[in-house]
Scaffold this motif. Structure first.
Motif, PDB file in Angstrom:
ATOM      1  N   GLU A   6      85.171  52.493 -25.720  1.00 29.58           N
ATOM      2  CA  GLU A   6      85.807  53.432 -24.692  1.00 29.58           C
ATOM      3  C   GLU A   6      86.926  52.569 -24.277  1.00 29.58           C
ATOM      4  OE1 GLU A   6      83.134  51.802 -22.270  1.00 29.58           O
ATOM      5  OE2 GLU A   6      83.185  50.577 -21.471  1.00 29.58           O
ATOM      6  N   ASN A   9      91.189  54.021 -21.854  1.00 28.78           N
ATOM      7  CA  ASN A   9      90.594  54.946 -20.990  1.00 28.78           C
ATOM      8  C   ASN A   9      92.258  54.915 -19.668  1.00 28.78           C
ATOM      9  OD1 ASN A   9      89.600  56.804 -17.783  1.00 28.78           O
ATOM     10  ND2 ASN A   9      87.989  56.576 -19.849  1.00 28.78           N
ATOM     11  N   SER A  11      91.550  55.398 -16.706  1.00 29.15           N
ATOM     12  CA  SER A  11      91.431  55.005 -15.569  1.00 29.15           C
ATOM     13  C   SER A  11      91.131  52.959 -15.240  1.00 29.15           C
ATOM     14  CB  SER A  11      89.626  54.890 -15.566  1.00 29.15           C
ATOM     15  OG  SER A  11      88.829  54.503 -16.458  1.00 29.15           O
ATOM     16  N   ASP A  75      88.658  62.528 -25.513  1.00 30.91           N
ATOM     17  CA  ASP A  75      88.020  63.011 -24.280  1.00 30.91           C
ATOM     18  C   ASP A  75      88.644  63.233 -23.279  1.00 30.91           C
ATOM     19  OD1 ASP A  75      86.475  61.664 -22.497  1.00 30.91           O
ATOM     20  OD2 ASP A  75      85.892  59.660 -22.193  1.00 30.91           O
ATOM     21  N   ILE A 120      80.964  66.190 -28.871  1.00 28.12           N
ATOM     22  CA  ILE A 120      79.992  65.592 -27.633  1.00 28.12           C
ATOM     23  C   ILE A 120      79.597  66.946 -27.645  1.00 28.12           C
ATOM     24  CG2 ILE A 120      79.913  64.369 -26.213  1.00 28.12           C
ATOM     25  CD1 ILE A 120      81.581  62.504 -26.962  1.00 28.12           C
ATOM     26  N   ASP A 160      75.126  64.598 -24.811  1.00 26.25           N
ATOM     27  CA  ASP A 160      74.861  63.491 -23.711  1.00 26.25           C
ATOM     28  C   ASP A 160      74.394  64.309 -22.960  1.00 26.25           C
ATOM     29  OD1 ASP A 160      75.978  62.012 -22.069  1.00 26.25           O
ATOM     30  OD2 ASP A 160      77.845  61.773 -22.101  1.00 26.25           O
ATOM     31  N   GLY A 195      77.390  57.496 -22.506  1.00 29.32           N
ATOM     32  CA  GLY A 195      78.189  56.355 -21.515  1.00 29.32           C
ATOM     33  C   GLY A 195      77.494  55.234 -20.356  1.00 29.32           C
ATOM     34  N   SER A 197      79.142  53.239 -17.775  1.00 32.07           N
ATOM     35  CA  SER A 197      79.216  52.910 -16.393  1.00 32.07           C
ATOM     36  C   SER A 197      78.165  53.466 -14.900  1.00 32.07           C
ATOM     37  CB  SER A 197      79.553  53.214 -16.340  1.00 32.07           C
ATOM     38  OG  SER A 197      80.298  54.269 -17.030  1.00 32.07           O
ATOM     39  N   LYS A 207      76.520  45.205 -15.516  1.00 33.81           N
ATOM     40  CA  LYS A 207      76.734  44.538 -16.675  1.00 33.81           C
ATOM     41  C   LYS A 207      74.808  44.322 -17.293  1.00 33.81           C
ATOM     42  CE  LYS A 207      81.138  43.298 -18.120  1.00 33.81           C
ATOM     43  NZ  LYS A 207      82.002  42.736 -19.147  1.00 33.81           N
ATOM     44  N   ILE A 226      79.152  55.351 -26.333  1.00 32.36           N
ATOM     45  CA  ILE A 226      80.458  55.059 -25.910  1.00 32.36           C
ATOM     46  C   ILE A 226      80.721  53.913 -25.087  1.00 32.36           C
ATOM     47  CG2 ILE A 226      82.446  56.479 -24.374  1.00 32.36           C
ATOM     48  CD1 ILE A 226      81.318  58.959 -25.083  1.00 32.36           C
ATOM     49  N   ASN A 228      82.111  48.990 -24.614  1.00 27.28           N
ATOM     50  CA  ASN A 228      83.197  48.330 -24.940  1.00 27.28           C
ATOM     51  C   ASN A 228      82.209  47.441 -26.069  1.00 27.28           C
ATOM     52  OD1 ASN A 228      84.937  46.085 -24.851  1.00 27.28           O
ATOM     53  ND2 ASN A 228      84.689  45.940 -22.657  1.00 27.28           N
ATOM     54  N   ASP A 231      82.658  43.334 -25.903  1.00 24.17           N
ATOM     55  CA  ASP A 231      81.333  42.840 -24.785  1.00 24.17           C
ATOM     56  C   ASP A 231      80.835  42.353 -26.062  1.00 24.17           C
ATOM     57  OD1 ASP A 231      79.376  42.645 -23.235  1.00 24.17           O
ATOM     58  OD2 ASP A 231      79.958  44.208 -21.760  1.00 24.17           O
TER      59      ASP A 231
HETATM   60  N1  THG Z   1      80.481  60.939 -21.488  1.00 28.59           N
HETATM   61  C1  THG Z   1      81.299  61.398 -22.427  1.00 28.59           C
HETATM   62  N2  THG Z   1      82.214  60.470 -22.263  1.00 28.59           N
HETATM   63  C2  THG Z   1      82.568  59.904 -21.366  1.00 28.59           C
HETATM   64  C3  THG Z   1      81.609  59.337 -20.220  1.00 28.59           C
HETATM   65  C4  THG Z   1      80.249  59.380 -20.266  1.00 28.59           C
HETATM   66  N3  THG Z   1      83.841  59.596 -21.094  1.00 28.59           N
HETATM   67  C5  THG Z   1      84.015  58.050 -20.075  1.00 28.59           C
HETATM   68  C6  THG Z   1      83.457  57.455 -19.376  1.00 28.59           C
HETATM   69  N4  THG Z   1      81.895  57.486 -19.503  1.00 28.59           N
HETATM   70  C7  THG Z   1      82.854  56.062 -20.511  1.00 28.59           C
HETATM   71  N5  THG Z   1      84.640  55.712 -20.795  1.00 28.59           N
HETATM   72  C8  THG Z   1      84.545  54.453 -20.075  1.00 28.59           C
HETATM   73  C9  THG Z   1      85.577  53.727 -20.266  1.00 28.59           C
HETATM   74  C10 THG Z   1      86.243  52.681 -19.351  1.00 28.59           C
HETATM   75  C11 THG Z   1      85.520  52.329 -18.849  1.00 28.59           C
HETATM   76  C12 THG Z   1      83.946  52.929 -18.504  1.00 28.59           C
HETATM   77  C13 THG Z   1      83.362  54.156 -18.957  1.00 28.59           C
HETATM   78  C14 THG Z   1      85.041  51.112 -17.620  1.00 28.59           C
HETATM   79  N6  THG Z   1      85.299  49.559 -18.110  1.00 28.59           N
HETATM   80  C15 THG Z   1      85.617  48.671 -17.514  1.00 28.59           C
HETATM   81  C16 THG Z   1      87.098  48.105 -17.262  1.00 28.59           C
HETATM   82  O1  THG Z   1      87.526  48.417 -17.885  1.00 28.59           O
HETATM   83  O2  THG Z   1      87.170  47.405 -15.982  1.00 28.59           O
HETATM   84  C17 THG Z   1      84.108  47.680 -17.717  1.00 28.59           C
HETATM   85  C18 THG Z   1      84.876  47.036 -18.966  1.00 28.59           C
HETATM   86  C19 THG Z   1      83.096  46.032 -19.642  1.00 28.59           C
HETATM   87  O3  THG Z   1      84.258  44.609 -19.320  1.00 28.59           O
HETATM   88  O4  THG Z   1      82.981  46.599 -20.061  1.00 28.59           O
HETATM   89  O5  THG Z   1      85.313  51.217 -16.276  1.00 28.59           O
HETATM   90  O6  THG Z   1      79.503  58.618 -19.621  1.00 28.59           O
HETATM   91  N7  THG Z   1      81.111  61.945 -23.190  1.00 28.59           N
END
Ligand code: THG
Length: 264
Positions: A6, A9, A11, A75, A120, A160, A195, A197, A207, A226, A228, A231
């Protein structure tokens, strides 16, 4: 388990910065570490760039594919962005994602029809977000049947069921995992993915909740994630849960992970 990395991204601040600076090495490094961690797909998301998402996704796909032959999971909620990325992607990409939202469904269905693309199928419709198992199943049925009728193989479909925050409704954890179980039972050979989060949104120790939720979903048949891939605790939980769910012949993956000191 089918792993989708993931980390690419926008974000994430470091990725947003790298994209804006067109920093090839920074993106390639994040692609490579995920590939080395064993992901099956590299998710690519430039969703924070409203006007430049198309241009950037194309650059990201090309940049990633210069250093790894892992396919991308493209994505974006915007079919045009997906189309642009597919035009430059080498090999069999994953589309993340089609949904039952009218425009998204109608534009993406002909793109995947009769191809070997992975897709997906996100349980979302124009009526909004599903809350119950039944809401999710109704959307999943329409999505999956639509794809199958358009010559997409069942094994290329990843449903999903859409994770919603536990802080909003204390049933959202179970509504999701029970939907996974129903979908895996109803369509033989299909995959499910999520995913994580969103489940822990608004709560502390995120976490810990994410990991526990993943284990519960695996117990009900979830076979895609999906995540990290760096981790270690999450990866250790997944590997242990898959062995316990009877998905790891002779516990080979579990033992391999132990030898690689994943549980240390
Ligand atoms: N379903 C589908 N696609 C998706 C999602 C889903 N795409 C986007 C998202 N949800 C999944 N991808 C992410 C990417 C980055 C983060 C969360 C979800 C993120 N990571 C933190 C960071 O980097 O700060 C923490 C990372 C860690 O340490 O684990 O914010 O639901 N089909």
């Amino acid at each position: 388990m089918i792993f989708i990395g993931e980390l690419i991204n926008s974000s994430r601040k470091s990725i947003e910065t790298a994209i804006e600076a067109q920093d090839v090495q920074a993106i390639q490094q994040v692609a490579l570490i995920q590939a080395e961690a064993g992901v099956d797909y590299i998710d690519v998301n430039a969703g924070t760039f409203v006007d430049k998402e198309q241009e950037y996704i194309k650059w990201i796909v090309q940049t990633v594919q210069r250093v790894t032959d892992k396919p991308c999971a493209i994505d974006s909620p915007d079919p045009k962005v997906i189309e642009t990325a597919l035009a430059v992607h080498q090999g069999t990409a994953m589309i993340n994602s089609i949904s039952l939202e009218k425009e998204r469904f109608e534009k993406l269905l002909p793109i995947v029809a009769g191809t070997d693309l992975k897709v997906i199928a996100l349980c979302m419709s124009d009526e909004g977000m599903p809350e119950t198992v039944d809401d999710r199943l109704k959307i999943a049925d329409k999505l999956v049947n639509g794809l199958l009728q358009n010559n997409v193989k069942v094994e290329n479909v990843f449903v999903d069921p859409l994770v919603q925050p536990l802080s909003v409704n204390n049933n959202f954890g179970m509504e999701f995992v029970l939907a996974v179980e129903q979908i895996m039972t109803r369509f033989e050979g299909i995959h499910t993915v999520c995913g994580l989060s969103n489940i822990s949104y608004g709560l502390p120790a995120r976490k810990f909740l994410n990991q526990t939720f993943m284990v519960m979903a695996i117990a009900r048949g979830l076979d895609g994630a999906i995540v990290n891939p760096l981790d270690k605790k999450m990866m250790a939980s997944i590997i242990a849960a898959e062995a316990l769910a009877g998905k790891d012949d002779f516990c080979m993956n579990y033992l391999k992970a132990y030898r690689a000191e994943l549980f240390a």
